[in-house]
Scaffold this active site. Structure first.
Site, PDB file in Angstrom:
ATOM      1  CD  GLN A 227      65.834  90.903 109.114  1.00  0.00           C
ATOM      2  OE1 GLN A 227      64.782  90.407 108.724  1.00  0.00           O
ATOM      3  NE2 GLN A 227      65.873  91.776 110.115  1.00  0.00           N
TER       4      GLN A 227
ATOM      5  CE1 TYR B 148      65.303  96.066 122.436  1.00  0.00           C
ATOM      6  CE2 TYR B 148      65.421  98.147 121.222  1.00  0.00           C
ATOM      7  CZ  TYR B 148      64.942  97.403 122.286  1.00  0.00           C
ATOM      8  OH  TYR B 148      64.114  97.998 123.209  1.00  0.00           O
TER       9      TYR B 148
ATOM     10  CD  GLU C  38      71.248  91.156 120.653  1.00  0.00           C
ATOM     11  OE1 GLU C  38      70.699  90.241 121.274  1.00  0.00           O
ATOM     12  OE2 GLU C  38      70.644  91.924 119.875  1.00  0.00           O
TER      13      GLU C  38
ATOM     14  CG  ASP D 117      66.040  95.616 113.858  1.00  0.00           C
ATOM     15  OD1 ASP D 117      64.797  95.473 113.825  1.00  0.00           O
ATOM     16  OD2 ASP D 117      66.817  94.877 113.225  1.00  0.00           O
TER      17      ASP D 117
ATOM     18  CB  CYS E  17      59.169  92.954 112.481  1.00  0.00           C
ATOM     19  SG  CYS E  17      59.366  92.527 114.227  1.00  0.00           S
TER      20      CYS E  17
END
Length: 408
Positions: A230, A262, A286, A338, A365
């Protein structure tokens, strides 16, 4: 191209679109206008008239300014500068910070109403940091022009422009950024400041990754300097707390087949583990092998943590073939999602909801992709029961949402 390219016209901006541009209309045609604020009358220059249903334009002059217009946080991106020379990356920088959050909330609310038929108001919450919304970026990617000069890309282009400063960056990144240097032959330079360690570092092009450490609360995470983390200095801690709060403890079963999809280097899987204890079973999926390598170490505290390296879309297909006992464990489970900006989508959500987990926590997002997926989850019997939004990217149009879903 049509014959309006480069033409200057007067328009009035009426509302904010997802993507950071305001919406104006001319003879019924939609025009997306950069560097504008709803309510303003503007002189704009058409930059793209290739689409039959809408055009794009840059603001050249503000004729009737919004009361929310402020001097741009980044001097080089000011509306007084030639649009071709304005750097990208701060497309809300001309809007008062409080109003930025109002507009972001409106975009999220309107997306949910339009795409998911969900009536939900939300406040966009500020993160810790400077109150003017600067000094939060721990990572800045700069580009190198053919002559070796270094800077960001101009807005909506791949042309390098010169800037004197990076006001959104943390001090360590600002101090190290080679804005006045020349690096001929190099394509890009990333400047980053890990939360553990004193200084910042440069990553030239896609060089061999080096492991850095990031601190979230009392926990440390290993991550590549070229890998995903992030960007906002307070984002990892904020999302950790938000995901922990979004999980309904009455529906959480530590022995169930809990999932973190994810999962990156394991940030949110660790958030679940820290919230519910060392006995938690959770599998993180992932696609990036380096990230899962780090996740295995970052999640070593939990004996029930498992790490899978595979694209989530491909892995999700395997849920159709699980045994009856595993299906029972999945049905008792909590799923953390995510996904990237494009969202989880129909294939992944369809596979997940077929095994009917007890609850889903979705970190997004992108408000439009999120609203589309809220609609898909509703069709599969999952209701949005909680929603928070966070200003992880001040002075940009981006906003982060955390939604909680339970079986209706």
């Amino acid at each position: 191209m049509g014959d309006m390219q480069g033409t200057e016209i007067e328009v009035e901006a009426t509302n904010m679109a997802h993507g950071g541009e305001s919406v104006a209309r001319l003879d019924g045609r939609v025009i997306f206008v950069a560097d504008a604020i709803p309510g303003e009358r503007l002189r704009v220059r058409v930059t793209d008239d290739s689409k039959p249903k809408f055009w794009r334009a840059d603001t050249v002059e503000v004729l009737d300014a919004s009361p929310h217009r402020v001097p741009h946080i980044w001097a080089e991106a000011s509306v007084d500068r030639d649009p071709a020379q304005r750097p990208g990356g701060a497309d809300y920088g001309h809007i008062a910070l409080g109003q930025q959050r109002v507009l972001k909330a409106q975009v999220l609310t309107e997306s949910l109403a339009r795409m998911a038929k969900v009536d939900r108001t939300v406040d966009v919450e500020a993160l810790p940091g400077p109150t003017d919304g600067t000094g939060w970026r721990t990572r800045e990617r700069l580009h190198v022009a053919a002559d070796g000069s270094i800077g960001p890309y101009a807005a909506r282009s791949h042309r390098v422009v010169a800037v004197a400063d990076l006001p959104l960056a943390v001090d360590r990144v600002r101090d190290l950024a080679p804005l006045r240097e020349s690096m001929p032959g190099v394509k890009s330079v990333q400047v980053l400041a890990p939360s553990l360690g004193d200084g910042a570092r440069l990553v030239i092009d896609e060089q061999k990754p080096t492991v850095i450490r990031e601190r979230v609360g009392m926990r440390e995470f290993r991550v590549d300097d070229t890998g995903f983390w992030q960007v906002h200095a307070a984002a990892a801690e904020t999302l950790t707390a938000a995901v922990q709060d979004a999980i309904d403890p009455t529906l959480f079963d530590e022995k169930a087949a809990n999932l973190d999809l994810y999962g990156g280097v394991g940030l949110l899987a660790a958030a679940v583990g820290d919230r519910f204890g060392h006995g938690v079973r959770i599998t993180t999926v992932e696609s990036d092998a380096r990230a899962t390598e780090h996740a295995a170490e970052n999640l070593a505290d939990w004996l029930g943590a498992a790490v899978i390296t595979e694209r989530v879309e491909r892995w999700a297909r395997s849920l159709a073939d699980v045994s009856a006992s595993e299906r029972t464990r999945l049905a008792a489970g909590t799923v953390i999602l995510d996904p990237p900006r494009s969202g989880a989508g129909a294939e992944v959500l369809g596979a997940i909801t077929t095994v009917a987990p007890a609850q889903i926590v979705y970190v997004s997002c992108d408000p439009v992709a999120f609203a589309r997926d809220v609609a898909l989850l509703a069709e599969a019997g999952y209701q949005l029961v909680g929603l928070r939004a966070f200003d992880l990217f001040p002075h940009t149009h981006h906003v982060e949402a955390v939604g909680s879903f339970q079986r209706a």
